[in-house]
Design an enzyme around this catalytic site. Structure first.
Site, short mmCIF file in Angstrom:
data_model
loop_
_atom_site.label_atom_id
_atom_site.label_comp_id
_atom_site.label_asym_id
_atom_site.label_seq_id
_atom_site.Cartn_x
_atom_site.Cartn_y
_atom_site.Cartn_z
N SER A 37 0.84 -1.20 0.00
CA SER A 37 0.00 0.00 0.00
C SER A 37 0.87 1.25 0.00
O SER A 37 2.09 1.18 0.19
CB SER A 37 -0.87 0.01 1.26
OG SER A 37 -0.05 0.27 2.38
N LYS A 38 0.21 2.38 -0.21
CA LYS A 38 0.94 3.64 -0.21
C LYS A 38 1.62 3.85 1.15
O LYS A 38 2.73 4.36 1.23
CB LYS A 38 -0.02 4.79 -0.50
CG LYS A 38 0.58 6.14 -0.18
CD LYS A 38 0.03 7.24 -1.01
CE LYS A 38 0.81 8.52 -0.82
NZ LYS A 38 1.06 8.87 0.58
#
Ligand code: GLU
Length: 519
Positions: free
Chosen positions: A270-271
């Site tokens: 994920s970011k």
């Protein structure tokens, strides 16, 4: 395989929703679709799935298209490249979907539902149990709700005529198992009891993702749906829609790609993982249109698109050989869905850097200079092309990104301001000053100042004065660069030129004296 099937043009699509920047998982999906299309002389479609108005983000579509362009994934049909089956933005196809939802109602595979948000919430509260904490609108609950299965036909008509808002839901059949083939996972089986009566058509007149996706794949004659694993649970619903709409013969083949995992292998990348571990998860820098917040991109960090694409290609697919470096053409030739794995692929930023290094090393000095010159210019440094080309050739084995040429090779543009004091103290002898004054004199006498001439002059000098390389070369390097590492010191001197080399040596003698007196 029959003749007709053999002749059918392969048509694949990348179908992102413009809800924000494109994650590298999305870019990989686009890449595999592209490779599959090119390999099979097929058609690669870009379809923008923008039916969810609430999640629409300004600039996201443009970002998606620019990302594909940067990666060299040109689509054959899509927004701005209209083929005969467009338009390719679902919002522009709005008028098309209602008839299919109505067709499903007529054939008894879908129904109108008038439930208000409060009624839906009341149902959830009513049916909630410890075993079933979030009850759904499904075969167990539908008969207790306000829909065309429970209301009389006249009442349904009256409500619709009165303009009451309604949605159209699929009616999932009971006691039913459904099996479909997946090109990566083999046969996948679902029991209908785990499926809910998903909304197909919303009260705002827009289809949901599920209906629009299936209708468009059908109308755009898509033969293979290659998409992320997160869509696997939706696929039984899609298969049912093909059956209910009478389109089984045209149903595409499915291929669900494995997730891209965090470097530690635990969970989807994920970011937040990127922020925490210091690497980007987006191809290009993204500026949030509302908050103005920026998220890093591979491009801005200095990744070459070829390296980025090569790295992504191997995140989930393997060629079955040891080959790691692939041009796009080689990827097209080697790619097959059979060699895409089922299990998640760990993202490895070190490996991504390695790919970039490999690709930079394959570039000619002129190509490197073209990458480095903008970096120099944006730092106010303007040097002639041949100088930049030569320093690129000297440094390329030591760097990962174009901007590293300036960091690693700062001394090619600026005389050192600081010197490695520890090494100076270790190497400096009382007689060093005299030695280097004599060396300056020797070098000053050289007509030709090529690396080879400087090297042989310095070696002759050391022999004549009975000096070991360790007494001369590390100090000479520090005089020219300030540091103890770098390419061959004679090559550095040659590129700096005679005048600059001698000036730096003289300067250093004065500055070293200062360093040593501080000891
Ligand atoms: N719009 C979906 C997405 O954003 C597409 C999924 C699919 O390819 O069917 O990923």
């Amino acid at each position: 395989m029959n003749f007709i099937h053999k002749m059918k043009t392969i048509r694949v699509r990348f179908a992102p929703s413009p809800t924000g920047p494109l994650h590298i998982g999305g870019v990989r999906t686009a890449l595999y679709n592209y490779l599959y299309a090119r390999k099979n002389k097929g058609v690669f479609i870009l379809r923008i799935e923008d039916t969810d108005q609430n999640r629409y983000v300004q600039g996201a579509e443009d970002y998606i298209i620019r990302s594909l362009q940067w990666c060299g994934l040109d689509f054959d049909e899509g927004p701005g490249r209209e083929g005969h089956l467009g338009p390719y933005r679902q919002s522009e196809r709005k008028a098309l979907y209602r008839q299919y939802a109505e067709q499903l109602v007529q054939s008894g595979h879908a129904y109108y539902a008038f439930d208000t948000p409060e009624e839906l919430e009341a149902m959830r509260q009513r049916l909630k149990t410890p075993e079933n904490p979030s009850p759904q609108y499904d075969m167990k609950s539908r008969m207790g709700m306000t829909n065309s299965l429970t209301l009389r036909a006249t009442e349904v008509d009256a409500r619709i005529r009165a303009g009451e808002p309604y949605v159209i839901r699929i009616k999932i059949p009971e006691h039913f198992t459904l099996t479909f083939g997946d090109l990566i996972r083999g046969d996948v089986t679902f029991d209908s009891s785990v499926l809910d009566d998903k909304v197909l058509f919303k009260s705002d007149g827009m289809p949901t993702y599920h209906l629009a996706n299936v209708v468009d794949d059908y109308l755009m004659q898509v033969t293979h749906v290659i998409r992320g694993e997160e869509w696997l649970p939706s696929t039984p619903l899609h298969v049912l829609l093909y059956q209910f709409l009478g389109w089984q013969q045209a149903m595409p083949q499915f291929a669900h790609l494995p997730l891209i995992l965090r470097p530690d292998g635990h969970g989807k990348l994920s970011k937040r993982d990127g922020d925490r571990l210091g690497f980007p998860v987006y191809p290009l820098e993204w500026t949030d249109p509302v908050s103005g917040e920026k998220a890093a991109g591979f491009r801005e960090l200095g990744f070459l698109p070829e390296a980025f694409v090569n790295m992504l290609a191997l995140l989930g697919w393997n060629p079955g050989t040891d080959q790691e470096i692939f041009t796009m053409d080689e990827l097209i030739r080697a790619f097959s869905l059979e060699r895409v794995g089922k299990s998640g692929a760990r993202f490895d930023f070190e490996k991504a850097r390695w790919f970039n290094q490999q690709y930079l090393r394959k570039k000619s000095p002129a190509e490197l200079a073209a990458l480095v010159s903008p970096v120099l210019e944006s730092n106010g440094i303007f040097r002639e092309q041949s100088y930049v080309e030569q320093l690129c050739a000297l440094l390329v084995d030591r760097i990962t990104f174009p901007q590293d040429f300036l960091i690693e090779g700062r001394y090619f543009f600026f005389a050192p301001e600081t010197y490695d004091e520890k090494t100076i103290r270790k190497r400096w002898k009382p007689e060093s000053a005299t030695i280097f004054e004599r060396l300056i004199h020797t070098l000053n006498g050289l007509e030709d100042f090529s690396a080879a001439t400087v090297e042989s002059a310095v070696h002759q000098f050391m022999e004549a004065n009975k000096l070991r390389p360790g007494e001369v070369l590390p100090l000479l390097r520090i005089m020219l660069t300030g540091v103890t590492h770098g390419p061959a010191v004679f090559a550095i001197a040659a590129l700096l030129g005679k005048q600059e080399t001698l000036e730096r040596m003289k300067n250093a003698l004065t500055k070293f004296a200062r360093v040593l007196s501080n000891a």
